[in-house]
Structure formats: structure tokens, C-alpha cells
Design a protein around this motif. Sequence first.
Motif, PDB file in Angstrom:
ATOM      1  N   MET A  13     -19.744   2.418 -13.336  1.00 48.50           N
ATOM      2  CA  MET A  13     -20.453   3.283 -11.967  1.00 48.50           C
ATOM      3  C   MET A  13     -19.941   4.895 -12.264  1.00 48.50           C
ATOM      4  O   MET A  13     -21.121   5.454 -11.864  1.00 48.50           O
ATOM      5  N   ALA A  14     -18.701   4.887 -12.744  1.00 47.28           N
ATOM      6  CA  ALA A  14     -18.456   6.290 -12.623  1.00 47.28           C
ATOM      7  C   ALA A  14     -18.866   7.279 -14.005  1.00 47.28           C
ATOM      8  O   ALA A  14     -19.192   8.372 -13.924  1.00 47.28           O
ATOM      9  N   MET A  15     -19.530   6.534 -14.933  1.00 48.62           N
ATOM     10  CA  MET A  15     -19.622   7.083 -16.431  1.00 48.62           C
ATOM     11  C   MET A  15     -20.888   8.218 -16.193  1.00 48.62           C
ATOM     12  O   MET A  15     -20.727   9.257 -16.577  1.00 48.62           O
ATOM     13  N   PRO A  16     -22.082   7.618 -15.467  1.00 46.17           N
ATOM     14  CA  PRO A  16     -23.166   8.646 -15.612  1.00 46.17           C
ATOM     15  C   PRO A  16     -22.776   9.678 -14.696  1.00 46.17           C
ATOM     16  O   PRO A  16     -23.207  11.056 -14.885  1.00 46.17           O
ATOM     17  N   ALA A  73     -26.329   3.780 -10.411  1.00 42.02           N
ATOM     18  CA  ALA A  73     -25.372   3.137 -11.206  1.00 42.02           C
ATOM     19  C   ALA A  73     -24.704   1.910 -10.546  1.00 42.02           C
ATOM     20  O   ALA A  73     -24.128   1.129 -11.065  1.00 42.02           O
ATOM     21  N   THR A  74     -24.564   2.095  -9.116  1.00 46.32           N
ATOM     22  CA  THR A  74     -23.810   1.283  -8.291  1.00 46.32           C
ATOM     23  C   THR A  74     -24.515  -0.199  -8.385  1.00 46.32           C
ATOM     24  O   THR A  74     -23.478  -0.972  -8.893  1.00 46.32           O
ATOM     25  N   PRO A  75     -25.601  -0.372  -8.184  1.00 43.41           N
ATOM     26  CA  PRO A  75     -26.174  -1.835  -8.307  1.00 43.41           C
ATOM     27  C   PRO A  75     -26.226  -2.273  -9.713  1.00 43.41           C
ATOM     28  O   PRO A  75     -26.016  -3.306 -10.037  1.00 43.41           O
ATOM     29  N   LEU A  76     -26.523  -1.463 -10.538  1.00 44.63           N
ATOM     30  CA  LEU A  76     -26.681  -1.747 -12.074  1.00 44.63           C
ATOM     31  C   LEU A  76     -25.512  -2.186 -12.615  1.00 44.63           C
ATOM     32  O   LEU A  76     -25.578  -3.200 -13.488  1.00 44.63           O
ATOM     33  N   VAL A  79     -24.562  21.016  -5.403  1.00 46.75           N
ATOM     34  CA  VAL A  79     -25.391  20.483  -6.392  1.00 46.75           C
ATOM     35  C   VAL A  79     -24.714  19.253  -7.147  1.00 46.75           C
ATOM     36  O   VAL A  79     -25.426  18.265  -7.416  1.00 46.75           O
ATOM     37  N   GLN A  80     -23.438  19.254  -7.279  1.00 44.60           N
ATOM     38  CA  GLN A  80     -22.547  18.336  -8.063  1.00 44.60           C
ATOM     39  C   GLN A  80     -22.685  17.056  -7.088  1.00 44.60           C
ATOM     40  O   GLN A  80     -22.814  16.015  -7.459  1.00 44.60           O
ATOM     41  N   VAL A  81     -22.540  17.062  -5.816  1.00 45.34           N
ATOM     42  CA  VAL A  81     -22.431  15.966  -4.891  1.00 45.34           C
ATOM     43  C   VAL A  81     -23.912  15.302  -4.910  1.00 45.34           C
ATOM     44  O   VAL A  81     -24.059  14.064  -4.793  1.00 45.34           O
ATOM     45  N   GLY A  82     -24.944  16.241  -4.727  1.00 47.43           N
ATOM     46  CA  GLY A  82     -26.405  15.567  -4.806  1.00 47.43           C
ATOM     47  C   GLY A  82     -26.658  14.997  -6.235  1.00 47.43           C
ATOM     48  O   GLY A  82     -27.288  13.935  -6.180  1.00 47.43           O
ATOM     49  N   LEU A  83     -26.264  15.563  -7.164  1.00 46.04           N
ATOM     50  CA  LEU A  83     -26.592  14.719  -8.711  1.00 46.04           C
ATOM     51  C   LEU A  83     -25.639  13.544  -8.586  1.00 46.04           C
ATOM     52  O   LEU A  83     -26.230  12.381  -9.169  1.00 46.04           O
ATOM     53  N   VAL A  84     -24.548  13.537  -8.118  1.00 46.70           N
ATOM     54  CA  VAL A  84     -23.416  12.340  -8.321  1.00 46.70           C
ATOM     55  C   VAL A  84     -24.188  11.185  -7.434  1.00 46.70           C
ATOM     56  O   VAL A  84     -24.323   9.968  -7.892  1.00 46.70           O
ATOM     57  N   GLY A  85     -24.686  11.744  -6.045  1.00 47.60           N
ATOM     58  CA  GLY A  85     -25.402  10.820  -5.588  1.00 47.60           C
ATOM     59  C   GLY A  85     -26.484  10.223  -6.034  1.00 47.60           C
ATOM     60  O   GLY A  85     -26.811   8.819  -5.892  1.00 47.60           O
ATOM     61  N   LEU A  86     -27.210  10.907  -6.607  1.00 43.93           N
ATOM     62  CA  LEU A  86     -28.614  10.337  -7.405  1.00 43.93           C
ATOM     63  C   LEU A  86     -28.143   9.138  -8.443  1.00 43.93           C
ATOM     64  O   LEU A  86     -28.846   8.216  -8.596  1.00 43.93           O
TER      65      LEU A  86
END
Length: 318
Positions: free
Chosen positions: A236-239, A275-278, A263-270
Motif C-alpha cells: 500500500m505504501a509503495m506507490p 493501492a489500498t483495496p488492491l 500536492v503531495q497529500v493529493g497525489l498520495v490520496g490518489l
Amino acid sequence: MSEEVSRNINIKEPRWDQGTFTGRAKHFFMVTDPRNVLLSSETLEEARVTVENYRAGIMKPGLTEDELWRAKYIYDSAFHPDTGEKMFVIGRMSAQVPMNMSITGCMLTFYRTTPAVVFWQWVNQSFNAIVNYTNRSGDAPITVNQLGAAYASATTGAVVTALGLKSLATRLPPIISRFVPFAAVAAANCINIPFMRQRELKYGIPVTDENGNRLGESPNAARQAIVQVVVSRIGMAMPAMGNVDLLCLVITLHRFPILNAPVQVGLVGLCLVFATPLCCALFPQKSSMSVSGLEEDLQERIRKTSPHITTVYFNKGL
């Protein structure tokens, strides 16, 4: 229009085939849907009543199959599968995206000074400790002393690991040092999750037959479950922590520092939305292992009472 619901739907199991990655991914996209965090207590209670009544053979007039499955996934997102208790809101998997995008975005932004590393690693590991406890496998209670010791061990180990990696990074090229937060999170997951679930490693987690009949408790099953969860959490953390840094370098946020954090927060959220469900779907929630992989005494007990059973099942936790 959907027809009224059938009486023979097994809502103890997910809607989609959990023997395939696609089926598990569909299931976890529903369970980790961040919109579920916003649901009111009344909506959660209504879903619980609908699910428990259906299991007891009581159906609300006019209930459709789609409504039943919707209620099941609302229920699954907020209530523990083993204890049936309502989970603490920020410990639910549906809170993973909003919580992690905020914490991870700050970890990636504020990683240069030791106080910042200590603070954000402490915040992250405190959050992880809540998630690990909330989503533990099994139904055995854990005492306040056990929980406090596990939390102190997990967070201390994770922070020390992060500081050690930060010290090492001073001798590495700057672009490599930007991956220290991810390396620290990966290492911390290997510490935090086993510590917070150490009771399972000592006493075991419930194992059942394919019909859900309890056969005993197995530490070996707990070890397999915890390894699977660690792998999923690192995935989950990797991407989010790897690719986001590279993307931010490409768009040269260092020229516009005021945009760095949002921008960091937004990109991490995306990244985390997918990543979380996958990554939760990498392994079945209802995991399995051969009877021969269990402890000798439990193997013997199962062979005596249920000689036909060759595989046992358990909830791996999240």
C-alpha cells in the motif's frame, strides 16, 4: 427495478468470488470506500439490523438484493468480522485513504530534520497501532497493559528504525535519501504489526473448517496471517511514497515550495484510493493452510474429531 431478495443468499461471504484477485479487489473497493467514514450512526445501525435480521431469516418487506449487499458492505466496513463490535472510526479500513494521505503527505514533505522525522513517524505508527488493533484477527480480549506494552514497543521500534535509516541516508545521494520515509515505513510495518498482534502469535487465532465450525487456535496460522498483512501494508505504501516523490521531482515542486504539501497529500490520496483495496486483495481475507502446517497437538485433535479435514481457514485480519 431489482426484485425482492432471495432467502438463500450467503451474506457471511463476499459478493464476489474470493478465489480470484479480481473478485477480492471488487470486495475491498467496497470495504475500503472512504465515503463509508461519513456514514451516520443511524445508517450503520440500520445496516447492522438488516444484516443480522437476514441471517436470522427475518427480511424487511420490499428489501432488494442490491439493498441487502449494500447493507452488508456498510456493515463490513464498520463492524469487526469476529467480534461483531463497532470499530473505532479511524481504525476502520474505510479511513485508510483520508488518514494515510494526510500522514504520508506530511512524512514526504517534512523528512529533512530529526524532530520532524520523529514526530511524523510517531504519528504514523500511532495510527498504524490503532489500525492493527482494530483489525486484529480473532475474538480474544487484550488487556490494557498488553495493549500499552505493544504500543510502546511498536512505536519505539519504528521511530528508532526511521532515525537509523535517516542517519544512513546522509551518506547517500539526495535522490536516494528521499526514499527514507518509505524504507522507514516498510521496516516499521515489520515491527508494528507483529508487536500489536503479539497475543495472536502467543496464543493463536481461531481456525475453522470450510463451514465456519471452530476447530481450535493456532499460532502458526497467526504467523501466516501477519506475514500476509505486512506484505499488503508495504505494498500500500509503495506507490504513494515512491512514485509520488519521483513525480514531484519531475514537476519540480522545489521551485514552488508553497505547493509542496498540498500536492503531495493529493497525489498520495490518489495512489491510496487504488493501492489500498488492491493490496488488501493480494491475499484472501479468509485465508487457509494445510492441517499439516498446524501445531502437533492441534493436528492430532483435528484428526481425532474430523479426520476428513485437510485444510483449515482463518481470518487473516487487515
